[in-house]
Structures are given as C-alpha cells and as structure tokens.
Design an enzyme around this catalytic site. Structure first.
Site, PDB file in Angstrom:
ATOM      1  N   GLY A   6     -10.384   8.105  -4.599  1.00  0.00           N
ATOM      2  CA  GLY A   6     -10.780   6.722  -4.346  1.00  0.00           C
ATOM      3  C   GLY A   6     -10.604   6.393  -2.877  1.00  0.00           C
ATOM      4  O   GLY A   6      -9.752   6.981  -2.196  1.00  0.00           O
ATOM      5  N   GLN A  23      -9.634   1.031   4.327  1.00  0.00           N
ATOM      6  CA  GLN A  23      -8.947   2.264   4.731  1.00  0.00           C
ATOM      7  C   GLN A  23      -9.692   2.980   5.856  1.00  0.00           C
ATOM      8  O   GLN A  23      -9.136   3.869   6.501  1.00  0.00           O
ATOM      9  CB  GLN A  23      -8.809   3.221   3.547  1.00  0.00           C
ATOM     10  CG  GLN A  23      -7.789   2.770   2.513  1.00  0.00           C
ATOM     11  CD  GLN A  23      -7.687   3.765   1.382  1.00  0.00           C
ATOM     12  OE1 GLN A  23      -8.494   3.756   0.471  1.00  0.00           O
ATOM     13  NE2 GLN A  23      -6.709   4.656   1.455  1.00  0.00           N
ATOM     14  N   CYS A  49      -2.339   8.429  -2.156  1.00  0.00           N
ATOM     15  CA  CYS A  49      -3.203   7.514  -1.418  1.00  0.00           C
ATOM     16  C   CYS A  49      -3.563   8.188  -0.103  1.00  0.00           C
ATOM     17  O   CYS A  49      -2.697   8.743   0.570  1.00  0.00           O
ATOM     18  CB  CYS A  49      -2.448   6.214  -1.157  1.00  0.00           C
ATOM     19  SG  CYS A  49      -3.412   5.038  -0.189  1.00  0.00           S
ATOM     20  N   LEU A  50      -4.836   8.142   0.260  1.00  0.00           N
ATOM     21  CA  LEU A  50      -5.264   8.803   1.500  1.00  0.00           C
ATOM     22  C   LEU A  50      -4.633   8.149   2.727  1.00  0.00           C
ATOM     23  O   LEU A  50      -4.618   8.759   3.800  1.00  0.00           O
ATOM     24  CB  LEU A  50      -6.790   8.809   1.606  1.00  0.00           C
ATOM     25  CG  LEU A  50      -7.500   9.633   0.508  1.00  0.00           C
ATOM     26  CD1 LEU A  50      -9.009   9.529   0.657  1.00  0.00           C
ATOM     27  CD2 LEU A  50      -7.058  11.088   0.550  1.00  0.00           C
ATOM     28  N   HIS A  85      -5.682   0.379  -8.005  1.00  0.00           N
ATOM     29  CA  HIS A  85      -5.194   0.831  -6.688  1.00  0.00           C
ATOM     30  C   HIS A  85      -6.161   0.393  -5.583  1.00  0.00           C
ATOM     31  O   HIS A  85      -5.754  -0.142  -4.556  1.00  0.00           O
ATOM     32  CB  HIS A  85      -5.039   2.359  -6.740  1.00  0.00           C
ATOM     33  CG  HIS A  85      -4.561   3.000  -5.476  1.00  0.00           C
ATOM     34  ND1 HIS A  85      -3.373   3.705  -5.397  1.00  0.00           N
ATOM     35  CD2 HIS A  85      -5.103   3.060  -4.230  1.00  0.00           C
ATOM     36  CE1 HIS A  85      -3.222   4.154  -4.149  1.00  0.00           C
ATOM     37  NE2 HIS A  85      -4.257   3.786  -3.423  1.00  0.00           N
ATOM     38  N   GLU A  86      -7.458   0.620  -5.811  1.00  0.00           N
ATOM     39  CA  GLU A  86      -8.447   0.288  -4.768  1.00  0.00           C
ATOM     40  C   GLU A  86      -8.628  -1.226  -4.630  1.00  0.00           C
ATOM     41  O   GLU A  86      -8.842  -1.727  -3.520  1.00  0.00           O
ATOM     42  CB  GLU A  86      -9.787   0.970  -5.057  1.00  0.00           C
ATOM     43  CG  GLU A  86      -9.735   2.496  -5.151  1.00  0.00           C
ATOM     44  CD  GLU A  86      -9.051   3.167  -3.985  1.00  0.00           C
ATOM     45  OE1 GLU A  86      -9.100   2.648  -2.851  1.00  0.00           O
ATOM     46  OE2 GLU A  86      -8.427   4.225  -4.192  1.00  0.00           O
ATOM     47  N   HIS A 142      -6.021  -2.439  -2.387  1.00  0.00           N
ATOM     48  CA  HIS A 142      -6.359  -2.203  -0.970  1.00  0.00           C
ATOM     49  C   HIS A 142      -7.171  -3.368  -0.406  1.00  0.00           C
ATOM     50  O   HIS A 142      -6.907  -3.834   0.702  1.00  0.00           O
ATOM     51  CB  HIS A 142      -7.187  -0.930  -0.799  1.00  0.00           C
ATOM     52  CG  HIS A 142      -6.364   0.312  -0.634  1.00  0.00           C
ATOM     53  ND1 HIS A 142      -5.464   0.482   0.393  1.00  0.00           N
ATOM     54  CD2 HIS A 142      -6.315   1.448  -1.362  1.00  0.00           C
ATOM     55  CE1 HIS A 142      -4.902   1.677   0.279  1.00  0.00           C
ATOM     56  NE2 HIS A 142      -5.394   2.284  -0.775  1.00  0.00           N
TER      57      HIS A 142
END
Ligand code: ZN
Length: 171
Positions: free
Chosen positions: A46, A51, A93-94, A135-136, A139
C-alpha cells in the site's frame, strides 16, 4: 512512468492531512500510475500520496500474495463507512523501513471511494485488505502506525528505526 521518492518518518510532510481530489486530470492519473509503480518496486502492499509528498486523498493497495496475479486497487477520496470487530496484524510501512509492529485494528471495513475513472464504488473488506485500507486512510489524515503503539513500544520502535538506519548506511 517513474519511481517516486518515498518520505520516511519523521518527515513533517507525513503529518500533513491530505486534501480531496477535485477533478481526475491526466496529472492525477499519472500520479496514480507512478504511485503503483513505486509501491511494486519497494515492494509494499500500500502507498498513500502523502508518502510521496503529494497532499491529496489518494492511495493504492495490492494485497495479492506473491503467487497470485496482481490486484491493484486505487482509492481516490476514500471514506470509511463502517468498522467492525478487532484483528491484530504485523504491519509494516514504506515510511518506516525495516520495522514491523503488531497493531490492533477493525477486522472488517466498508469503504467508499472513486476509482481511476472517477466512478464511485463501495467495497467491504476484511483481513489484510481491511488492515491496508485503515493504514492508508490513516496516512491521508496524517496518522502513522507509530501513533497506534504504547509508549514503551514507541521507544522500542525508535531504537529499531535507528538501528535499521545504521545498517542501511553500512550497505
Ligand atoms: Zn504506511
């Protein structure tokens, strides 16, 4: 298409709440393509627009397993309509390279968003896809996985991030 640089915690831009997309222009579609390419390259399951430094309400998700065909999902202006139940997932998470943490979230989610053509859709999900959607969406609101941890776990994560960074510098 192009790979986009991914912002890492504690970059302040990750804390900025993203704004709704007004019109789906060719630039927005190019951003979506680039976000998908960047997510697959990382690799991750994701990626939210903030991000990659774009404060717009867009994220891409692909929760297909390695042996399954890819299943790219694009969410523009997503809205969570329902949350139900509880599950705990080991999340990565990236923007937090090299660390994973167990995080408790809803088991089931119902979300509404626009697809790439600007057509509204509703989706009900559970398991990993439900985790990824939550999660996204976090963000887009400037909320990060570290915010979900206890004070003790936050300190431990700080140490893990520092260690991952040192190891990265040695590579
Ligand atoms: Zn993330």
């Amino acid at each position: 298409m192009a790979l986009l640089p991914i912002l890492h915690y504690p970059d302040a831009r990750l804390r900025q709440a993203a704004k709704p997309v007004g019109k789906i222009t060719p630039e927005i579609l190019e951003l979506v393509e680039n976000m998908a390419e960047t997510m697959y390259d990382a690799p991750g399951c994701g990626l939210a627009a903030n991000q990659v430094g774009v404060a717009l309400r867009i994220f891409v998700i692909d929760t297909a397993a390695e042996d399954e065909p890819s299943d790219l999902r694009v969410f523009i202006n997503p809205e969570i309509l329902e949350l139900d139940g509880v599950q705990t997932w080991e999340e990565g998470c990236l923007s937090f390279p090299g660390v994973t943490e167990e995080i408790k979230r809803a088991e089931h989610v119902k979300v509404r968003a626009l697809d790439r053509a600007g057509v509204p859709f509703e989706l009900e999900a559970d398991g990993l896809l439900a985790v990824a959607i939550q999660h996204e969406t976090d963000h887009l609101n400037g909320v990060l996985m570290i915010d979900k941890l206890s004070a003790l776990k936050k300190r431990m994560m700080g140490r893990k991030l520092a260690k991952a960074k040192q190891e990265d510098a040695r590579d």
